[in-house]
Design an enzyme around this catalytic site. Structure first.
Site, PDB file in Angstrom:
ATOM      1  N   ALA A  82       0.761  -1.281   0.000  1.00 37.07           N
ATOM      2  CA  ALA A  82      -0.162  -0.012  -0.029  1.00 37.07           C
ATOM      3  C   ALA A  82       0.958   1.048   0.039  1.00 37.07           C
ATOM      4  CB  ALA A  82      -0.822   0.019   1.172  1.00 37.07           C
TER       5      ALA A  82
ATOM      6  N   GLU B  99      -0.143   2.625   6.888  1.00 35.53           N
ATOM      7  CA  GLU B  99      -0.116   3.637   6.084  1.00 35.53           C
ATOM      8  C   GLU B  99      -0.909   4.913   6.802  1.00 35.53           C
ATOM      9  OE1 GLU B  99       1.353   3.157   3.314  1.00 35.53           O
ATOM     10  OE2 GLU B  99       1.463   1.025   3.650  1.00 35.53           O
TER      11      GLU B  99
HETATM   12  N1  TRP Z   1       5.858   3.539   1.128  1.00 29.84           N
HETATM   13  C1  TRP Z   1       5.028   2.351   1.038  1.00 29.84           C
HETATM   14  C2  TRP Z   1       4.863   1.778   2.492  1.00 29.84           C
HETATM   15  O1  TRP Z   1       5.758   1.122   2.939  1.00 29.84           O
HETATM   16  C3  TRP Z   1       5.263   1.570  -0.013  1.00 29.84           C
HETATM   17  C4  TRP Z   1       5.954   1.767  -1.405  1.00 29.84           C
HETATM   18  C5  TRP Z   1       7.085   2.206  -1.734  1.00 29.84           C
HETATM   19  C6  TRP Z   1       5.386   1.459  -2.438  1.00 29.84           C
HETATM   20  N2  TRP Z   1       7.295   2.073  -3.060  1.00 29.84           N
HETATM   21  C7  TRP Z   1       6.027   1.514  -3.524  1.00 29.84           C
HETATM   22  C8  TRP Z   1       4.143   0.796  -2.731  1.00 29.84           C
HETATM   23  C9  TRP Z   1       5.798   1.204  -4.810  1.00 29.84           C
HETATM   24  C10 TRP Z   1       3.609   0.569  -4.009  1.00 29.84           C
HETATM   25  C11 TRP Z   1       4.547   0.621  -5.075  1.00 29.84           C
HETATM   26  O2  TRP Z   1       3.896   1.955   3.053  1.00 29.84           O
HETATM   27 ZN    ZN Z   2       5.716   2.504   4.943  1.00 29.60          ZN
END
Ligand code: TRP
Ligand code: ZN
Length: 895
Positions: A266, A302
């Site tokens: 997510a 999230e």
């Molecule tokens: N930041 C997101 C999390 O850890 C995860 C994430 C990073 C992500 N790169 C992504 C999700 C690319 C989908 C596609 O919650």
């Molecule tokens: Zn994260």
């Protein structure tokens, strides 16, 4: 596709940009193959940076126009490269207008703007925004976004973006529009839009300070009956962050959107979280208890990013663990609190069960990573492709590092540090040093040496030696640390390692601990700080030789080296007051037995299970004072990946023989106990997701596994009946898995019935694919799983372009089924190379994840190594290989 041989980016090369963006006004004219994006940027010179041109990133864009202050650029002022535009600007402020055309329909990478089941969705972390429009696409550029979406009302009746909806209306030709404004400046990676035919479950809640907020969970029509749990989880997460950290939701509206095609779990886009549908949708008939648990923790993760990630973000991608390690720690604490609350009096056991789950993940995924060619510190020093660094190290080990701070500073000290961190850095893009400095200042504690956890790769070993002095009743504990070299990092310095210690008396009860020099004995668990290569502690006032219980609660992400004979492990399995260590004692004992069986299998010796082990195991099985969820953990054997990591050389076929043998023996010898257990655990009434019920279901399903492995007729009959009459997915799938893993004749019919029932339910079919790809073969004459997987690629329910399907079928086979994947003739590896190359052409992120399945190939037997190398080389030489897969295979071959 990007360039081949991507350059390596170094952490120490960071420099702020000469120009930043204050405001961005985006207009999207959505069209399947020709979406036109008009971007108006208000740019300003960065007074803190060295002077230079304005830089913009772009990828796969068709540029229709670019004007500067409303005019065509002066000759020579704009230098255009494939992925970079440099603009010379006079003065300190400038307005740019850039029009690009993109093709969401053709975007199979699922990064940038793409289509899924008729709708439009975005994914911008880490560097996807540059696939939408030209922009300084890095997290230290924080701009205020205003977004207008315009699209076909029939195709996308719902138009969403970050922040608040400020205007909407109809347009000619069946089109409509909506304008969104996000009041908070944010980096481009947090931008999102959704334009699709969706419906929402809505709820209004008051925040702690009394503001009303609108919560929405958006899903495809027909899935509205599967959103309740995600919504509940969101409300729980809101409350928890208010109570635990005093952090409130800062928007009037918070949205979660489920999408079927998504590379990861997510994404925390400001006010508009986009989720892989598997972490949103649940109802008893389609989701297991474990699915419910995952949804709760991902929704919370999230949501928590809104403060740890969005309000305070990362200066550059090397700092990724600043937001990910901290947010994983927060979601782990949240889930533990939720479980403990539901468990009431059994709260401590519920917390231990959650801790065990988290450590299982760490050992299965992060320890091997730290021991292979991709080993990196939680804050990497360099990368070629940032997408390859969303790793178990950055996330899970990163969370362990935060947990150690929490242990060292205590809950209040940690909270004070968090408060100070937000008071200094709200609205900023910062580094891991900034976080640790806030913790240090708030607690008046020097954390310079602690910072080494951010810089050193590799799993530290802590060796423990105990010396009993009967004459003066003292016990001397010596702890010594050592971190093995990792690629590019041979020298390791001593870390600060909190080691929670208890001493168990001969009667099994914990002894109050009194260190030499202390006036009186105190608590029964103490945290010792190992901050040098070696240190000693002398416990006094003991009347008999104690049994040490070290690293209680897994107080540090290390491998504990402690010599314990079988009898001592059995003693701790029965008596350790620390539930985590009790479980760990059982794991260590089982590991010893399995590795010995594996060695015997490899050498063609006869197999046998030590009676003492069966007895210790049976005592846990029969102890019905223990919480069922804990027993389910303690009676589950260590994971195959973890065991292979401990085997020299790794021999998956021999280990599989050992696992099959031990599982069947434990099922056969203890059949009466397993059967009694399935009868003794009173079945709750109607399904509800509750930890106590889930624990009972988990234990029954484990019992069915052992009974089916041993082909105990009463047990296989029970599995069949439970499969047929189950009222929920946990029971139905648990019984099916037992039949399949037992390779029982009934399995094929049950698989077919399951398919018929759920053929139109993509998320449930993922389970069906994963189960078959992860199945064991108990009879050498049976069809190899590889053939099964090959055939399933052609199933109408399968699709190589859907990441969930790829992870379910190929991921389960490559990563969760070593005993079948690592075939001596190399046919598994040839298949792997074919699939990685095919996937890479469409979706490099997913391909790179699959490519990683073979990175630790040098640990395998010579026969297997010989078979792997040519396939790695074939992938490396593939035409048009992405930098993502390129980095993985190059590192695997180099190391
Ligand atoms: N930041 C997101 C999390 O850890 C995860 C994430 C990073 C992500 N790169 C992504 C999700 C690319 C989908 C596609 O919650
Ligand atoms: Zn994260």
């Amino acid at each position: 596709m990007k360039t081949e041989h991507a350059p390596t980016i170094q952490r120490t090369d960071y420099a702020p940009l000469a120009w930043t963006v204050r405001r961005i006004d985006l207009h999207f004219a959505l069209d399947p193959q020709a979406t036109v994006v008009t971007s108006r940027l208000a740019c300003a010179r960065n007074p803190e940076a060295a002077p230079g041109p304005l830089l913009l990133d772009g990828e796969a864009l068709e540029t229709l126009s670019l004007t500067i202050g409303g005019l065509d650029p002066a000759p020579g002022a704009v230098r255009r490269g494939e992925t970079r535009i440099e603009i010379d600007v006079e003065g300190d402020e400038v307005e740019l207008e850039i029009v690009t055309r993109i093709n969401p329909q053709a975007n199979t990478t699922l990064s940038g703007l793409y289509r899924s089941r008729g709708g439009y969705f975005t994914q911008c972390e880490a560097e996807g925004f540059r696939r939408i429009t030209w922009f300084p696409d890095r997290p230290d550029v924080m701009a205020r976004f205003s977004v207008t979406l315009e699209g076909d009302k029939a195709v996308c009746p719902v138009l969403l973006s970050n922040g608040n909806l400020v205007e909407e209306g109809d347009l000619p030709d069946g089109r409509h529009y909506a304008r969104w404004e996000d009041p908070f400046p944010k980096p481009s990676y947090l931008f999102a839009l959704v334009a699709a035919d969706l419906v929402a479950l809505e709820r209004r809640e008051l925040t702690a300070s009394g503001r009303e907020v609108l919560l929405q969970v958006w899903v495809e029509r027909g899935n509205l009956d599967r959103c309740e749990h995600a919504m509940e989880s969101l409300v729980h997460a809101m409350r928890w962050d208010e109570e635990t950290f005093g952090l409130e939701l800062d928007l009037d509206r918070f949205m979660i959107v489920a999408v079927s095609d998504f590379n990861m779990g997510a994404m925390e886009n400001k006010g508009l979280n986009i989720f892989n549908a598997k972490y949103v949708l649940a109802k008893p008939d389609t989701a297991t208890d474990v699915d419910y648990e995952h949804i709760e923790s991902v929704v919370a993760h999230e949501y928590f990013h809104n403060w740890t990630g969005n309000r305070v973000t990362c200066r550059d991608w090397f700092q990724l663990t600043l937001k990910e390690g901290l947010t994983v720690f927060r979601d782990q604490q949240f889930s533990a609190d939720m479980l403990a609350r539901a468990a009431g009096a059994e709260g401590d056991s519920a917390r231990a069960v959650k801790r065990i789950d988290d450590v299982r993940v760490l050992r299965a995924a992060q320890f091997p990573e730290d021991a292979g060619p991709m080993a990196h510190p939680i804050r990497p020093e360099r990368y070629q492709e940032i997408n390859n660094f969303y790793t178990a190290t950055v996330y899970e080990k990163g969370a362990e590092v935060i947990r150690m701070l929490h242990t060292l500073l205590g809950p209040e000290g940690f909270r004070n540090g968090m408060d100070l961190y937000f008071s200094y850095h709200d609205g900023q893009a910062v580094t891991c040093d900034d976080f640790v400095e806030a913790m240090s200042e708030a607690n008046g504690r020097d954390l310079d040496q602690f910072m080494r956890w951010y810089a050193q790769a590799g799993t530290p070993r802590v060796a423990a030696r105990g010396g009993w002095d009967a004459a003066d009743g003292s016990y001397t504990l010596t702890l010594t640390q050592h971190t093995p070299p990792t690629p590019g990092q041979t020298e390791k310095l001593p870390l600060v390692i909190p080691v929670a210690v208890g001493l168990i008396g001969p009667d099994g009860a914990d002894l109050p601990l009194q260190l030499e020099g202390e006036a009186a004995p105190g608590a029964t668990t103490r945290v010792l700080e190992l901050n040098a290569e070696s240190r000693q502690w002398r416990f006094v006032g003991l009347s008999a030789e104690p049994v040490p219980s070290l690293l209680r609660g897994f107080s540090a992400p290390v491998i504990l080296e402690l010599e314990e004979d079988d009898a001592r492990l059995a003693f701790r399995m029965a008596n350790d007051s620390d539930a985590f260590n009790r479980w760990d004692a059982a794991q260590r004992y089982a590991e010893r037995v399995l590795l010995e069986l594996g060695a015997a299998a490899a050498e063609g010796r006869a197999l046998g299970v030590p009676v003492a082990f069966v007895e210790a195991f049976a005592r846990l099985l029969r102890d019905d004072r223990l919480d069922p969820a804990f027993r389910a953990q303690a009676l589950a054997l260590p994971g195959e990946g973890y065991l292979l990591e401990r085997m020299q050389p790794a021999d998956p076929a021999a280990l599989r023989t050992a696992q099959i043998y031990l599982g069947a023996e434990l099922g056969r010898v203890l059949a009466a106990d397993w059967l009694a257990l399935t009868e003794g655990l009173v079945e709750p009434g109607e399904y509800r997701y509750h930890p106590a019920d889930a624990g009972r279901r988990a234990l029954i399903n484990l019992a069915l596994r052992y009974l089916c492995a041993a082909r105990v007729p009463a047990g296989t009959g029970l599995a069949r009946r439970r499969f047929e009459s189950a009222s929920n997915m946990t029971d139905r799938f648990g019984a099916l898995a037992a039949l399949v893993h037992g390779a029982l004749p009934e399995a094929e019919g049950a698989l077919a019935a399951f398919y018929e029932r759920y053929r139109d339910d993509a998320l449930v079919l993922d389970k069906w694919f994963a189960l078959q790809a992860g199945a064991w073969r108990r009879d050498a004459g049976a069809t190899p799983v590889l053939e099964r997987v090959r055939a399933l690629l052609g199933d109408p329910g399968f699709s190589l372009s859907n990441p969930n399907k790829v992870y379910a079928l190929l991921g389960s086979f490559f990563r969760a089924n070593p005993g079948e994947f690592h075939l001596a003739d190399g046919s598994g590896y040839a298949f792997w190379a074919d699939q990685v190359i095919a996937l890479d052409a469409a979706n490099p992120q997913v391909a790179a994840r699959m490519a990683r399945a073979l990175e630790n190939w040098r640990r395998f037997t010579p026969v297997l190594r010989e078979a792997v190398r040519p396939q790695l080389e074939r992938v490396r030489a593939a035409e048009g290989l992405s930098p993502d897969v390129g980095e993985i295979v190059a590192k695997a071959l180099e190391a």
